[in-house]
Design a protein around this motif. Structure first.
Motif, mmCIF file in Angstrom:
data_model
loop_
_atom_site.group_PDB
_atom_site.id
_atom_site.type_symbol
_atom_site.label_atom_id
_atom_site.label_comp_id
_atom_site.label_asym_id
_atom_site.label_seq_id
_atom_site.Cartn_x
_atom_site.Cartn_y
_atom_site.Cartn_z
ATOM 1 N N PRO A 174 0.836 -1.211 0.000
ATOM 2 C CA PRO A 174 0.000 0.000 0.000
ATOM 3 C C PRO A 174 0.867 1.255 0.000
ATOM 4 O O PRO A 174 1.927 1.299 0.637
ATOM 5 C CB PRO A 174 -0.784 -0.108 1.323
ATOM 6 N N LEU A 175 0.407 2.276 -0.712
ATOM 7 C CA LEU A 175 1.063 3.580 -0.709
ATOM 8 C C LEU A 175 0.032 4.652 -0.387
ATOM 9 O O LEU A 175 -1.120 4.567 -0.817
ATOM 10 C CB LEU A 175 1.689 3.890 -2.075
ATOM 11 N N GLY A 176 0.444 5.678 0.319
ATOM 12 C CA GLY A 176 -0.445 6.790 0.628
ATOM 13 C C GLY A 176 0.339 8.054 0.835
ATOM 14 O O GLY A 176 1.224 8.379 0.046
ATOM 15 N N SER A 177 0.049 8.770 1.919
ATOM 16 C CA SER A 177 0.732 10.034 2.174
ATOM 17 C C SER A 177 0.501 10.449 3.620
ATOM 18 O O SER A 177 -0.376 9.913 4.306
ATOM 19 C CB SER A 177 0.212 11.126 1.240
ATOM 20 N N VAL A 178 1.300 11.412 4.060
ATOM 21 C CA VAL A 178 1.063 12.115 5.320
ATOM 22 C C VAL A 178 0.947 13.591 4.950
ATOM 23 O O VAL A 178 1.936 14.237 4.594
ATOM 24 C CB VAL A 178 2.208 11.886 6.331
ATOM 25 N N GLU A 179 -0.279 14.099 4.964
ATOM 26 C CA GLU A 179 -0.540 15.461 4.493
ATOM 27 C C GLU A 179 -1.854 15.952 5.086
ATOM 28 O O GLU A 179 -2.671 15.164 5.559
ATOM 29 C CB GLU A 179 -0.637 15.471 2.963
#
Length: 254
Positions: A19-24
């Motif tokens: 899984p890939l995502g973000s911290v934003e």
């Protein structure tokens, strides 16, 4: 899982998900880790449904340069994210796994996963089949049938994402602080909607689009809607995994 448990898995049948995502920023009401949280949750649920599928821990950060005007946002350079994923996938291939799926949950990573699908596919040609997708794009039609907002109401920290986190982790959503924003992207060729189709590629700073960073209508969100969205996207991903498991892995030729 332990190392021996991984070692005992059927290499021919097992699909490995990264899984890939973000911290934003996700508006005034949503946690910074929303995209990674959702990508991991969707992957785990789909893996359980599909069977013979394991999910790796996500490398939480992604490419989020367009959110950096908002405190707490973290961005990797595209080349950094590419390098991290290349190293992770190379490790998995070294251990003999032959089907690897990148499940992305952040729109800002789309260009990166396009590059990764091509470069990883070339690097590991003949050894493994590697695919990449963004889960809400895969389930676009199913999501469209469930949405209540009009175009522009589903973009970021919106009806869709807010509902999903309300379903999965309601204690993380400060819904009383949510604000609705239907931004004007400035041209009929552009869209801020999660399900919108856009042929033009450009940089859009979220600080120019919304003072809170929210794009869309979180007022329409609910835990019940979140469950419906979650079930729909999980079903679509599980169906794809079942298909992907039988894709041919070409033999490398001189």
């Amino acid at each position: 899982m332990t190392s021996p448990e991984i070692g005992a898995l059927d290499r021919a049948a097992t699909v490995v998900i990264l899984p890939l995502g973000s911290v934003e920023q996700h508006g005034n009401h949503m946690p910074l880790g929303t995209d990674t949280l959702l990508a991991q949750a969707v992957s785990l649920a789909a893996a359980e449904t599909a069977g013979d599928t394991i999910v790796m821990p996500p490398p939480w950060y992604g490419f989020s340069a367009h959110h950096m005007r908002f405190p707490g946002s973290i961005t990797l350079r595209p080349e950094t994210l590419i390098a991290v994923v290349e190293d992770v996938v190379a490790s998995v291939v070294t251990h003999g796994f032959r089907r690897i799926l990148i499940v992305n949950g952040h729109g800002g990573n789309n260009g990166v996963i396009d590059v990764l699908a091509s470069t990883l596919g070339h690097t590991h040609y003949g050894a493994a089949r590697i695919a990449a997708l963004t889960y809400f794009a895969l389930a676009r039609e199913a999501i469209a049938k469930l949405r209540k907002s009009e175009s522009g109401g589903m973009g970021h920290a919106c009806e869709f994402e807010t509902s999903m986190v309300q379903h999965l982790r309601p204690e993380l959503v400060k819904i009383a602080l949510a604000e609705t924003t239907y931004p004007d992207p400035g041209s009929r060729y552009l869209t801020t909607d999660l399900l919108g189709a856009q042929a033009i590629r450009l940089y859009h700073d979220f600080g120019d689009l919304s003072p809170t960073g929210t794009l869309g209508d979180p007022a329409l969100a609910s835990p019940e809607a979140g469950k419906a969205f979650f079930d729909a996207v999980t079903s679509e991903l599980a169906t794809f995994i079942a298909n992907f498991r039988f894709w041919t892995i070409p033999e490398r030729r001189p």
